[in-house]
Write a protein that holds these residues in place. Sequence first.
Motif, short mmCIF file in Angstrom:
data_model
loop_
_atom_site.label_atom_id
_atom_site.label_comp_id
_atom_site.label_asym_id
_atom_site.label_seq_id
_atom_site.Cartn_x
_atom_site.Cartn_y
_atom_site.Cartn_z
N THR A 51 -2.35 -12.37 20.92
CA THR A 51 -1.64 -11.58 21.94
C THR A 51 -2.12 -10.14 21.93
O THR A 51 -2.51 -9.60 20.88
CB THR A 51 -0.13 -11.62 21.68
N ASN A 52 -2.07 -9.52 23.10
CA ASN A 52 -2.41 -8.10 23.20
C ASN A 52 -1.44 -7.23 22.43
O ASN A 52 -1.80 -6.15 21.97
CB ASN A 52 -2.45 -7.67 24.67
N MET A 53 -0.21 -7.72 22.30
CA MET A 53 0.79 -6.92 21.61
C MET A 53 0.41 -6.68 20.15
O MET A 53 0.47 -5.54 19.65
CB MET A 53 2.15 -7.63 21.67
N MET A 54 0.00 -7.72 19.44
CA MET A 54 -0.35 -7.56 18.03
C MET A 54 -1.64 -6.77 17.86
O MET A 54 -1.80 -5.99 16.91
CB MET A 54 -0.47 -8.93 17.36
N ILE A 55 -2.59 -6.94 18.79
CA ILE A 55 -3.82 -6.14 18.74
C ILE A 55 -3.49 -4.66 18.91
O ILE A 55 -3.98 -3.79 18.17
CB ILE A 55 -4.81 -6.60 19.82
N ASP A 56 -2.62 -4.35 19.87
CA ASP A 56 -2.20 -2.97 20.11
C ASP A 56 -1.37 -2.45 18.95
O ASP A 56 -1.46 -1.27 18.60
CB ASP A 56 -1.41 -2.89 21.41
N ILE A 94 9.08 -4.64 9.90
CA ILE A 94 9.78 -5.60 10.76
C ILE A 94 10.33 -4.91 12.00
O ILE A 94 10.14 -5.37 13.13
CB ILE A 94 10.89 -6.31 9.98
N PHE A 95 10.99 -3.79 11.80
CA PHE A 95 11.61 -3.11 12.94
C PHE A 95 10.57 -2.46 13.85
O PHE A 95 10.79 -2.32 15.05
CB PHE A 95 12.61 -2.07 12.45
N ARG A 96 9.42 -2.08 13.29
CA ARG A 96 8.36 -1.55 14.14
C ARG A 96 7.76 -2.66 15.01
O ARG A 96 7.35 -2.42 16.14
CB ARG A 96 7.28 -0.88 13.29
N ILE A 97 7.70 -3.87 14.48
CA ILE A 97 7.25 -5.00 15.29
C ILE A 97 8.26 -5.27 16.40
O ILE A 97 7.89 -5.56 17.55
CB ILE A 97 7.04 -6.25 14.41
N PHE A 98 9.56 -5.18 16.08
CA PHE A 98 10.60 -5.33 17.10
C PHE A 98 10.40 -4.29 18.21
O PHE A 98 10.48 -4.61 19.40
CB PHE A 98 11.98 -5.17 16.47
N LEU A 99 10.14 -3.03 17.80
CA LEU A 99 9.96 -1.96 18.77
C LEU A 99 8.74 -2.21 19.65
O LEU A 99 8.78 -2.03 20.87
CB LEU A 99 9.83 -0.62 18.05
N SER A 100 7.65 -2.66 19.02
CA SER A 100 6.43 -2.95 19.77
C SER A 100 6.66 -4.06 20.79
O SER A 100 6.17 -3.99 21.93
CB SER A 100 5.30 -3.32 18.82
N SER A 101 7.41 -5.08 20.40
CA SER A 101 7.68 -6.19 21.33
C SER A 101 8.48 -5.70 22.53
O SER A 101 8.20 -6.08 23.68
CB SER A 101 8.43 -7.32 20.62
N ALA A 102 9.49 -4.83 22.30
CA ALA A 102 10.29 -4.31 23.41
C ALA A 102 9.43 -3.47 24.36
O ALA A 102 9.56 -3.57 25.59
CB ALA A 102 11.44 -3.47 22.87
N VAL A 103 8.53 -2.66 23.79
CA VAL A 103 7.65 -1.83 24.62
C VAL A 103 6.72 -2.71 25.46
O VAL A 103 6.49 -2.45 26.65
CB VAL A 103 6.84 -0.87 23.73
N TRP A 104 6.23 -3.80 24.86
CA TRP A 104 5.31 -4.66 25.60
C TRP A 104 6.03 -5.49 26.65
O TRP A 104 5.45 -5.87 27.66
CB TRP A 104 4.54 -5.55 24.63
#
Length: 308
Positions: A106-111, A130-140
């Motif tokens: 996914t582009n999300m994990m690359i970004d 963990i929470f930074r991954i949550f934040l990244s998912s919401a942004v994407w």
Amino acid sequence: MRTFWNTTGGLTPLQEWKPNCWIQVTCPTDDDRQLLENTYHIPDYFLTDISDTDERARYEYDDGWMLIILRIPYVKEIRSRTPYTTVPLGIIHKRDVTITVCYYETNMMIDFVSYQQKRGEGFTDYVDMIFRIFLSSAVWYLKRLKQISNLIDKAKRNLDKEVNNESLIGLSRLQDSLTYFATSIRGNENLLAKLKFKLQIDELDADMIEDVNIEMSQAKETTNIYSDILESTMDTYSSIINNNMNTVMRTLTSVTIIMMFPTFIASLFGMNLVNGMEDSPFGFLVALALSVAVSVLLWWFFRHKRLI
């Protein structure tokens, strides 16, 4: 494919695993699965659950291992049946082992990796990660929703020019994507609310959770707005199609009625009966003139009643 990341003082790649590093596994092969199960002794059903595209957002514990499944946005081919959808991302942790597993690239994990490298600060602990991954998912989610909005506007412009099946099918597919987004975002919100009481969070984590809640709320509201707009748009164009169909049918009915009377007149004069016009050299012209006159009169009547 697996990558080992050093998360202290910045995100840098490692050649092999070290305690408290991050193991990123993307599109795991059989060798990756064997490594995770045999070397780190991860429960095998953890990986099976993550591979299920319909797995809901949740968490569970087993033999000291914690599994968190998060739904993240994923883009298929634009012409696929559902171009925008969501897939599960698994976060597995036990003491000094932190692993993320996703069966899709996914582009999300690359970004996410690129952004953390630019920050140059790494993660304070696995909870922060963990929470930074949550934040990244919401942004994407918000990024993908903006793309969906552009596709909706493009389809509407095409439909304003001509109502065609391709644009309507495209809007229907985007409606399916929004349904997936709404369900996944709601599941992620519920998961985040539960993790706040299950993980050991500090003041910085609390600030991060607040940021995640803000972004998720915005993504949820945006999804609902676009879904409502798209539903209203589909209803509008459905009404337009029905109205156009009614107009065509009304016109065809009027034309059929107009043509019926000349046919009736021609049938009367064409009968093998005495009607006084058998020997007249003007019989055909009289029948033709009468047919034209009746047709013009009927056309004027239907035009006056706005039936044509």
